[in-house]
Write a protein that holds these residues in place. Structure first.
Motif, mmCIF file in Angstrom:
data_model
loop_
_atom_site.group_PDB
_atom_site.id
_atom_site.type_symbol
_atom_site.label_atom_id
_atom_site.label_comp_id
_atom_site.label_asym_id
_atom_site.label_seq_id
_atom_site.Cartn_x
_atom_site.Cartn_y
_atom_site.Cartn_z
ATOM 1 N N ALA A 1 2.857 12.766 7.423
ATOM 2 C CA ALA A 1 3.505 13.249 8.640
ATOM 3 C C ALA A 1 5.022 13.075 8.574
ATOM 4 N N LEU A 2 5.462 12.050 7.839
ATOM 5 C CA LEU A 2 6.894 11.798 7.700
ATOM 6 C C LEU A 2 7.507 12.568 6.534
ATOM 7 N N GLY A 3 6.685 13.247 5.755
ATOM 8 C CA GLY A 3 7.193 14.041 4.639
ATOM 9 C C GLY A 3 7.387 13.283 3.342
ATOM 10 N N PHE A 4 6.815 12.081 3.235
ATOM 11 C CA PHE A 4 6.993 11.294 2.017
ATOM 12 C C PHE A 4 5.991 11.669 0.930
ATOM 13 N N VAL A 5 4.827 12.196 1.312
ATOM 14 C CA VAL A 5 3.818 12.602 0.335
ATOM 15 C C VAL A 5 3.312 13.999 0.699
ATOM 16 N N PRO A 6 2.854 14.755 -0.289
ATOM 17 C CA PRO A 6 2.425 16.126 -0.024
ATOM 18 C C PRO A 6 1.033 16.237 0.580
ATOM 19 N N SER A 7 0.242 15.172 0.504
ATOM 20 C CA SER A 7 -1.145 15.212 0.948
ATOM 21 C C SER A 7 -1.541 13.829 1.433
ATOM 22 N N LEU B 1 13.542 3.012 1.511
ATOM 23 C CA LEU B 1 13.124 4.305 2.036
ATOM 24 C C LEU B 1 11.727 4.645 1.527
ATOM 25 N N GLY B 2 10.806 4.904 2.457
ATOM 26 C CA GLY B 2 9.451 5.293 2.097
ATOM 27 C C GLY B 2 8.537 4.151 1.718
ATOM 28 N N ASN B 3 9.026 2.909 1.818
ATOM 29 C CA ASN B 3 8.123 1.810 1.486
ATOM 30 C C ASN B 3 7.201 1.523 2.673
ATOM 31 N N THR B 4 6.333 0.541 2.538
ATOM 32 C CA THR B 4 5.304 0.293 3.547
ATOM 33 C C THR B 4 5.905 0.022 4.919
ATOM 34 N N GLN B 5 6.915 -0.839 4.984
ATOM 35 C CA GLN B 5 7.521 -1.171 6.272
ATOM 36 C C GLN B 5 8.377 -0.025 6.819
ATOM 37 N N ASP B 6 8.992 0.734 5.937
ATOM 38 C CA ASP B 6 9.797 1.884 6.375
ATOM 39 C C ASP B 6 8.913 2.925 7.059
ATOM 40 N N ILE B 7 7.764 3.199 6.463
ATOM 41 C CA ILE B 7 6.828 4.157 7.064
ATOM 42 C C ILE B 7 6.326 3.633 8.404
ATOM 43 N N PRO C 1 0.804 -1.221 0.000
ATOM 44 C CA PRO C 1 0.000 0.000 0.000
ATOM 45 C C PRO C 1 0.837 1.271 0.000
ATOM 46 N N GLY C 2 2.042 1.229 0.580
ATOM 47 C CA GLY C 2 2.884 2.430 0.617
ATOM 48 C C GLY C 2 3.203 2.967 -0.763
ATOM 49 N N PRO C 3 3.827 2.170 -1.646
ATOM 50 C CA PRO C 3 4.084 2.636 -3.011
ATOM 51 C C PRO C 3 2.816 2.995 -3.772
ATOM 52 N N ALA C 4 1.711 2.266 -3.516
ATOM 53 C CA ALA C 4 0.450 2.580 -4.200
ATOM 54 C C ALA C 4 -0.051 3.963 -3.806
#
Length: 337
Positions: free
Chosen positions: A309-315, A141-147, A93-96
């Motif tokens: 909240a972690l800054g990986f996506v803008p919204s 970095l930024g994948n589902t488990q990383d988040i 779900p993270g990359p999606a």
């Protein structure tokens, strides 16, 4: 995933399993184009592994020409989807979510596949505070488990750094390298999907500090979902329905006989990695997995909030991301469960 060498060769690389040698957008378009399906050599992509191994996708009436492509990184698979060189993918779900929010909101989650199956395995720490001064890893970095790991560490009020100097150092490396470094004692542990958690425990000892299921309502969160694009849904709807029919059948097969299905997954996994999982490792890994057609939209929303909240996506606005209309048609317009 059991052999570091063959899987490291797959990292970020697309391998076409049926007939074409590259990921370039060089196939015909329209009705004569193949439907290109992507997945990872990972037991959390269980339905895709079995469908590919047993030729079920290609044999489904109404499917037409099919190509299966293998990836080992979510962002690489999503880049291919956005570029139009992949039509459907099994992915975390993270990359999606990241792709939906950064690439014009064209991606669609059309079904759930697997819930659960992510753990923080550590060598010695018994509490979060005992992780201070330690090094942890995640698959990317930024994948589902990383988040998930970064969100949990922040909730424990631990400062995260990419190098030495903070409370906890978090490094993104591939799953095979995570296992190797864990066995060498170079890292305290890692937040990983199965079967890597089970392999770390079996081959390197230690214990599960966090089972991610314990962090979610009803212990349900998606690990793998099925995605496509708005354009493919509009132009290839009947073929998407054909694919989802097999996906539903395999999900029901898993529910009906989990032990037999796990054996089928391991056989398919072994075909790709050349080394199937030992029986006890397979059983341990599958004990934390749940087949699910429901992508758990509430958990997706929470994941988007965490990523923002972690800054990986803008919204964190993912309205429109989930479209289960074809799945509902396939299942007779019944609610996914």
């Amino acid at each position: 995933m059991s052999s570091a060498r063959p899987l490291s060769l797959l990292l970020g690389v697309c391998v076409l399993l049926t007939g074409v040698a590259s990921c370039k957008k060089d196939t015909p378009s329209g009705a004569n184009a193949p439907l290109r399906v992507a997945f990872f050599p990972n037991i959390t992509h269980a339905q895709a592994l079995v469908a590919n191994s047993e030729g079920l996708f290609a044999s489904q009436p109404g499917m037409g020409h099919l190509e299966v492509r293998q990836f080992n990184a979510g962002p690489a698979a999503m880049e291919a989807l956005v570029a139009g060189s992949v039509d459907v993918a099994y992915v975390g779900p993270g990359p999606a979510i990241n792709t939906y929010l950064k690439a014009g909101k064209e991606l669609r989650i059309i079904a759930g596949a697997v819930n659960g199956g992510a753990v923080l395995v550590v060598k010695s720490a018994k509490t979060a505070q005992e992780l201070k001064g330690k090094k942890l890893a995640t698959p990317q970095l930024g994948n589902t488990q990383d988040i998930a790991l970064r969100t949990w560490l922040k909730a424990q009020k631990l400062n995260i750094t990419a190098d030495a100097g903070g409370d906890v150092q978090v490094i993104p490396i591939s799953n095979p390298d995570i296992l190797a470094q864990y066995l060498q004692g170079a890292i305290e542990g890692a937040w990983v999907p199965e079967p890597w958690g089970a392999r770390m425990l079996a081959e390197g000892g230690g214990h599960i500090l966090v089972d991610e299921r314990d962090l979610w309502p009803d212990k349900r969160f998606p690990t793998t979902v099925v995605v496509t694009t708005k354009k493919v849904l509009e132009t290839q709807r009947s073929r998407i329905a054909a694919l989802l029919r097999i996906h539903v059948q395999l999900t029901e097969r898993w529910r009906a006989d989990p032990a037999a299905f796990a054996t089928s997954v391991n056989s398919a996994f072994g075909q790709l990695t050349r080394k199937p999982l030992p029986g006890p490792v397979l059983q341990d890994a599958f004990s934390r997995l749940e087949p699910s057609l429901d992508p758990v939209p509430s958990a997706l929303k929470t994941s988007a909030e965490h990523a923002k909240a972690l800054g990986f996506v803008p919204s964190d606005d993912i309205a429109g991301l989930v479209d289960l209309s074809v799945l509902d048609e396939v299942r007779g317009a019944t609610k996914p469960n």
